[in-house]
Design a protein around this motif. Structure first.
Motif, short mmCIF file in Angstrom:
data_model
loop_
_atom_site.label_atom_id
_atom_site.label_comp_id
_atom_site.label_asym_id
_atom_site.label_seq_id
_atom_site.Cartn_x
_atom_site.Cartn_y
_atom_site.Cartn_z
N PHE A 166 8.17 -3.81 -1.09
CA PHE A 166 9.18 -2.73 -2.24
C PHE A 166 10.24 -1.92 -1.92
O PHE A 166 9.63 -1.11 -0.76
N SER A 221 1.02 -1.00 -0.25
CA SER A 221 -0.30 0.50 -0.09
C SER A 221 1.01 1.40 -0.47
O SER A 221 -0.19 2.26 -0.07
N GLY A 222 2.09 1.03 -0.03
CA GLY A 222 2.82 2.54 0.15
C GLY A 222 3.38 3.06 0.85
O GLY A 222 3.80 3.68 0.91
N ALA A 226 10.69 1.89 -2.71
CA ALA A 226 10.19 3.39 -3.45
C ALA A 226 11.21 3.92 -3.19
O ALA A 226 10.38 5.81 -3.30
N MET A 261 11.60 4.71 -8.91
CA MET A 261 9.95 4.42 -9.48
C MET A 261 9.96 5.12 -11.00
O MET A 261 8.99 4.84 -11.53
N ASN A 277 10.56 2.70 -13.04
CA ASN A 277 9.86 1.56 -12.66
C ASN A 277 8.00 2.09 -13.50
O ASN A 277 7.40 2.02 -13.38
N GLY A 301 6.49 4.74 -12.59
CA GLY A 301 5.80 5.53 -11.59
C GLY A 301 6.17 4.60 -10.23
O GLY A 301 5.30 4.97 -9.68
N ALA A 302 5.24 3.04 -11.04
CA ALA A 302 5.47 1.97 -9.59
C ALA A 302 6.47 1.78 -8.71
O ALA A 302 7.88 1.73 -9.10
N ALA A 303 6.83 0.97 -7.28
CA ALA A 303 7.41 1.03 -6.55
C ALA A 303 8.00 -0.70 -7.02
O ALA A 303 7.00 -1.58 -7.66
N LYS A 312 9.46 -5.05 -7.07
CA LYS A 312 9.34 -5.14 -6.19
C LYS A 312 10.86 -6.43 -5.73
O LYS A 312 11.00 -6.17 -6.02
#
Length: 323
Positions: A216, A190-191, A218, A223, A226, A228-230, A232
């Motif tokens: 993840f 969930s960040g 972050a 990011m 990637n 904009g995503a964290a 894995k």
């Protein structure tokens, strides 16, 4: 000030075919094997192995843009063909509260180290079948360049100090609030950050995340690289000391820093995500393209012996694990 080392896994050189600025980290690689006829001093493969280690340092200087030094010592090599560990390496860390990349980063980026050499230590298991030189490995050989690059990256700060219960690995030394800068970027699915962003970081997440397959990284640069995503991380349901958290997940392709390598595979360049993590950790990177390792010219080699400390391990498998 005390120090301790955690491993995950001298030479002066130039990259004579690269168009990069003059900043270069001086890697002083030393070997306990010298004079033994074993490992890095093997009569047939020893020189090629040392030259390959030197080429890794030269390659890293095409990626990072600093003028400091890293004193990196290889302990006596082992010869254990039935053991899946390929190599191990890691930086020393000063025992103090907060987030740190370790002594190797400090020495490389500032030119100063709080301790005498070395800044990092490593070990290689030459009981496996190795590709010692810069040519391509055969299908039966593990690529020494790829493995050493992975291990040196751990010493550069791509590493966690988290235990599976959320404590610091240095808690037993009386420093429960000592973590890596890498740890400061850890989030759940969930960040939510797993560690408090304070002078004395504490674990504020759920320990179940560390074995959830949903952990993840972050950092802003990672990011951005990637989409904009964290990114894995490797967090299998059974915690694997030295592997869990300190690697990208296997689903992150084309990375030096996934937790496994197979015979015949070479991964001799940092991926965009690998480089982005280094930037998040505070390394200044060159903007130029990275050349192939075969272009590196090694100018000078010198050897020496320093002392031992515990380490992170890089393992292999048939999915060989890397630590």
């Amino acid at each position: 000030m005390n120090r301790i080392s955690v491993r995950f896994l001298c030479v002066v050189w130039l990259c004579s075919f690269c168009n990069i600025s003059q900043a270069a980290v001086t890697f002083n690689f030393t070997y306990a094997d010298l004079g033994t006829g074993l490992g890095f001093d093997d009569a047939t493969e020893g020189l090629a192995r040392r030259n390959t280690v030197s080429a890794v340092g030269a390659y890293i200087n095409t990626v990072v843009n600093h003028n400091g030094t890293i004193d990196f010592h290889f302990d006596a090599s082992v010869n254990e063909p039935l053991v899946s560990t390929l190599a191990s390496a890691g930086s020393f860390y000063a025992l103090s509260p907060g987030f740190s990349n370790g002594v190797s980063f400090q020495h490389a980026t500032t030119g100063n180290s709080p301790f005498s050499a070395p800044d990092a230590i490593g070990e290689v298991n030459f009981g496996n079948v190795w590709n010692s030189g810069l040519g391509a490995p055969s299908g039966a050989e593990f690529d020494l360049f790829s493995v050493i690059l992975h291990e040196v990256a751990h010493a550069m700060g791509f590493a966690s100090l988290l235990n599976p219960n959320g404590t610091s690995q240095f808690a037993g030394n009386g420093f429960p609030n000592t973590f890596t800068k890498f740890d400061s970027f850890l989030v759940d699915g969930s960040g939510n950050a797993l560690l408090s962003n304070t002078a004395t970081p504490t674990f504020i997440g759920s320990t179940s995340v560390l074995t959830s397959n949903a952990l993840f990284f972050a950092g802003a640069n990672a990011m951005a690289a990637n989409g904009g995503a964290a990114v894995k991380l490797f967090a299998p349901t059974t915690f694997s000391p030295g592997s869990s958290i300190s690697h990208f997940d296997f689903s992150v392709g084309n990375s030096v820093m996934v937790p496994g390598i197979s015979a015949g595979v070479q991964q001799r360049e940092f991926s965009a995500l690998d480089r982005a993590v280094l930037a998040d950790l505070g390394w200044t990177l060159h903007a130029t393209a990275v050349p192939e390792p075969s272009t590196y010219a090694i100018l000078l080699f010198a050897g020496g012996v320093y002392w031992f400390a515990p380490r992170r391990k890089r393992k292999l498998a048939k999915a060989f694990q890397l630590r």
